[in-house]
Design an enzyme around this catalytic site. Sequence first.
Site, mmCIF file in Angstrom:
data_model
loop_
_atom_site.group_PDB
_atom_site.id
_atom_site.type_symbol
_atom_site.label_atom_id
_atom_site.label_comp_id
_atom_site.label_asym_id
_atom_site.label_seq_id
_atom_site.Cartn_x
_atom_site.Cartn_y
_atom_site.Cartn_z
ATOM 1 N N HIS A 220 -2.668 -5.505 -17.047
ATOM 2 C CA HIS A 220 -2.180 -4.429 -16.188
ATOM 3 C C HIS A 220 -1.371 -3.416 -16.967
ATOM 4 O O HIS A 220 -1.346 -2.234 -16.625
ATOM 5 C CB HIS A 220 -1.402 -5.020 -15.023
ATOM 6 C CG HIS A 220 -2.300 -5.811 -14.144
ATOM 7 N ND1 HIS A 220 -3.208 -5.214 -13.308
ATOM 8 C CD2 HIS A 220 -2.512 -7.132 -14.053
ATOM 9 C CE1 HIS A 220 -3.906 -6.141 -12.710
ATOM 10 N NE2 HIS A 220 -3.508 -7.318 -13.136
ATOM 11 N N ASP B 133 -5.773 8.905 8.329
ATOM 12 C CA ASP B 133 -5.633 8.544 9.738
ATOM 13 C C ASP B 133 -6.713 9.172 10.589
ATOM 14 O O ASP B 133 -7.222 8.541 11.506
ATOM 15 C CB ASP B 133 -4.245 8.962 10.253
ATOM 16 C CG ASP B 133 -3.209 7.909 9.914
ATOM 17 O OD1 ASP B 133 -3.506 6.724 10.101
ATOM 18 O OD2 ASP B 133 -2.121 8.269 9.431
ATOM 19 N N GLU C 230 -4.136 14.716 12.238
ATOM 20 C CA GLU C 230 -4.677 13.391 11.925
ATOM 21 C C GLU C 230 -5.015 12.596 13.182
ATOM 22 O O GLU C 230 -5.388 11.439 13.100
ATOM 23 C CB GLU C 230 -3.712 12.621 11.011
ATOM 24 C CG GLU C 230 -2.266 12.610 11.469
ATOM 25 C CD GLU C 230 -1.316 11.977 10.448
ATOM 26 O OE1 GLU C 230 -1.770 11.334 9.500
ATOM 27 O OE2 GLU C 230 -0.095 12.139 10.638
HETATM 28 C C1 PEP Z 1 -3.211 10.641 6.146
HETATM 29 O O1 PEP Z 1 -3.180 9.988 7.204
HETATM 30 O O2 PEP Z 1 -4.265 11.096 5.643
HETATM 31 C C2 PEP Z 1 -1.966 10.899 5.417
HETATM 32 C C3 PEP Z 1 -1.916 11.701 4.377
HETATM 33 O O3 PEP Z 1 -0.852 10.246 5.845
HETATM 34 P P1 PEP Z 1 -0.538 8.693 5.509
HETATM 35 O O4 PEP Z 1 -1.613 8.204 4.579
HETATM 36 O O5 PEP Z 1 0.834 8.679 4.920
HETATM 37 O O6 PEP Z 1 -0.606 8.075 6.868
HETATM 38 MG MG MG Z 2 -1.295 9.644 8.199
#
Ligand code: PEP
Ligand code: MG
Length: 848
Positions: A467, A734, A710
């Site tokens: 690693h 998300d 999102e």
């Molecule tokens: C996402 O949801 O794409 C994002 C950038 O937020 P997180 O990954 O922190 O939920």
């Molecule tokens: Mg997100």
Amino acid sequence: MVGIVVVTHSAVLGQGVKELAEQMTQGRVPLAVAGGIDDPEHPIGTDPMRVMAAIEAVQQGDGVVVLMDLGSALMSAETALDLLPPEVAAQVRLCPAPLVEGVMAAAVQASIGADLDTVLREALAALAAKAELLGMPLPQDGGDASAGAAAPVASPTAPAPDDSHELTLMVPNRLGLHARPAARIVTVLGPFGADVQLVRGERVVSARSVNRIATLAVRGGDTVTFRATGADAAQALKALAELAAENFGDIPDATGSSARPGGQDGQGTRGKAGAAGAPGAKGGVPASPGIAVGPAVWHRPAFDAPPQGLVAGDPASEAARLETALDAARRELAALERRTAAMAGKQEAEIFVMHRLLLDDATIAGDARQRIAERHEPAEAAWYAVIDQAAESFRQLPEGYMRERAADLVDVGARVLRLLTGAPPSGPRLDRPSVLLAADLGPSDMAHLDPALVLGIVTMQGGATSHAAILARSMGIPAVAGAGALAANVADGITVALDGTTGEVWISPAPDVLATIESRRAAWHAARQAALAGASRPAVTVDGRHVHVHANIGSPADAAPALLNGAEGVGLFRTEFLFLDRAAAPDEEEQRAAYVAAAAAMPGLPVVVRTLDIGGDKPVPYLADLAAGEDNPFLGLRGIRFCLARRELFLTQLRALLRAAAEHPLRIMFPMVAHPGELAAAKTLLEEARAALVAQGLPHGPVEVGIMVEVPAAVALADQLAREAAFFSIGTNDLAQYVMAADRGNAAVADLSDALHPAVLRMVRDTVAAGNAAGIPVAMCGELAGSAEAIPLLVGLGLDELSMNGPAIPRAKDVVRGCDMAACARLAERALDLPDAAAVRRLLRGGG
Ligand code: PEP
Ligand code: MG
């Protein structure tokens, strides 16, 4: 045409197999050999870097079949898959067929243009003809180990106690009982009191230990027996049988590497052995490319035996001290994991997950507890002895990959020892630019390194897959691993030179040799500077559209390195990292200082700070009361919903942001907004916070307010939201999970929660359209934004800004510079008409 890779312990053997295959196919098939290792005195072995290079050499877009001789060849091939960009790894099949027969059958099929699955099938059937001639039919289930559920077979060979229950099965998942299935076995057994052992051939280990299971090196298709004794032995075995029937939790035919987009996406650099340039070099393993020259400084890990005279308290208090240290170590590792994932990508962070598994390993902690209870040892002594012994047994293993895990064990051991003794964290400390020498460096040492002071790294142990090597590559530090005793007698201050591309190391090089190395170093340095200089140039398409490329950061410390990588600002500061791994929320002043520090590291550049996004997969124990016990945390009190419900907490953050904005311009972004009512409520609180600051006479600055897009509802209402938001930033991580109703962390539905799915891309198109209509910029900050493969498509969809982890930026900018808007728009149109993510991926690879 399908490519073929031969992985052998002996280069000579590999060459012979190659010649035979070439003779049969008139050399029409792309075939490469990864044979032997780069050690002239002990050339027998396998090297994942060679396997990776061989795969890259033969892959032409139709896939690659890899055949291996034995033992570590399989480990090396698996590791190579982990190191390859996911889109390449997804097209590679490791084939368990016998080497010579398999290669011949595969080569012949490939030479007639057969597809990947047919080539693989032919190779797998290769032994049948020989068996038939000998009149020894093959066993029915002896073929494709990746298929089918666990099939009970013959009894185990090891004798069993009379009262034991047994479960014998064939391991159904192709990669066998590697770390994750082993962890699942341990987890499944958690609720049961039974003593459960795992038997393979003559060897018997505890099935409650990830380490011990790993030492059995159980592969897919192996037959193993679980043997349980105790009151609930039968139930424990039933649970194991269910787990086995589910492929031990692996996706059927999983390659061990995710096919999801994002992360490093081909950022990895790879060294090639052999190019000797200056005389007097000693050989190591190329671990991270680049050339370094400087004074040596030894780093010796602080995992020393505790002093002899240490006096133990009573066993109960020593055991309690051990538990406290273990808990603290778990928290530290969780923080390192999150930080590394945000900075360098999920794959790099996986090591810290493995360290937590090692900590939770019942046998290690259990052995230490037992020593405390029975021998009345102080916690430090008990812990040291157990780790020392376990690491030594790892070092004795024949598989190179497993031997390298000894460093991980010592790293975990040292962490707990430090927490027990209260000594401060001891990363390598350098007061001037130096070449760091170490027996080996653990990931935690690496995480504490200051890249400005570490010119290069030479480790005595480890290999290209350790690693430390992987992290050195992602940090851009030249490194040579496995230099053995070659550098062991070097005193601090002696000049050491290394070439991480060839694996050469020079100790006190003669002046003429030094001059040659220096000129090589200067050339390398100039090339690197040119790349970094290029990184700072804006990313403008061939027809003149500037696509802004920004960084995602998790702490103020991440901003400066991102700037060096060419970030034109911060597109996403995930402030929840400030709140994790501590007992209470940071106060207003601490937050203000963090926001100011991040903005100050990006002078004159835009910095978007996202307000607290906890809940879902990011629980914060001291704030868990409101969201506790939710059945569906991802659909619960997350992001802005949580903050609106925790008014005081939110107001504190908003005050800190407004005060920071008095010193540096900042933009505020609200996460998980679903509809205009939430945005309005958040803005009302922002104004309330400002009014309070005015009343107190505290300085505060103007802020632009935008939202993350999102949640599908936000896309549907994007026109309304665009009237109230200064900018949009699309969170594809998300958005994909909510659009596709597929958990972003669940590997079984990874194909669905894929941001390249046209359903998600259409949401991106609609968001961009709403942003354009309202005249506000639209960014993307989900992982998809950092995927070099996807960038032409994203440019074609009309995004104004892409925000990603720092190391991904230079390549992303290069890709943008090669884009032509009209062509990208056509690409986007075609992608939006496709039915699924796989089809989009084929299109991006030029195949659709
Ligand atoms: C996402 O949801 O794409 C994002 C950038 O937020 P997180 O990954 O922190 O939920
Ligand atoms: Mg997100």
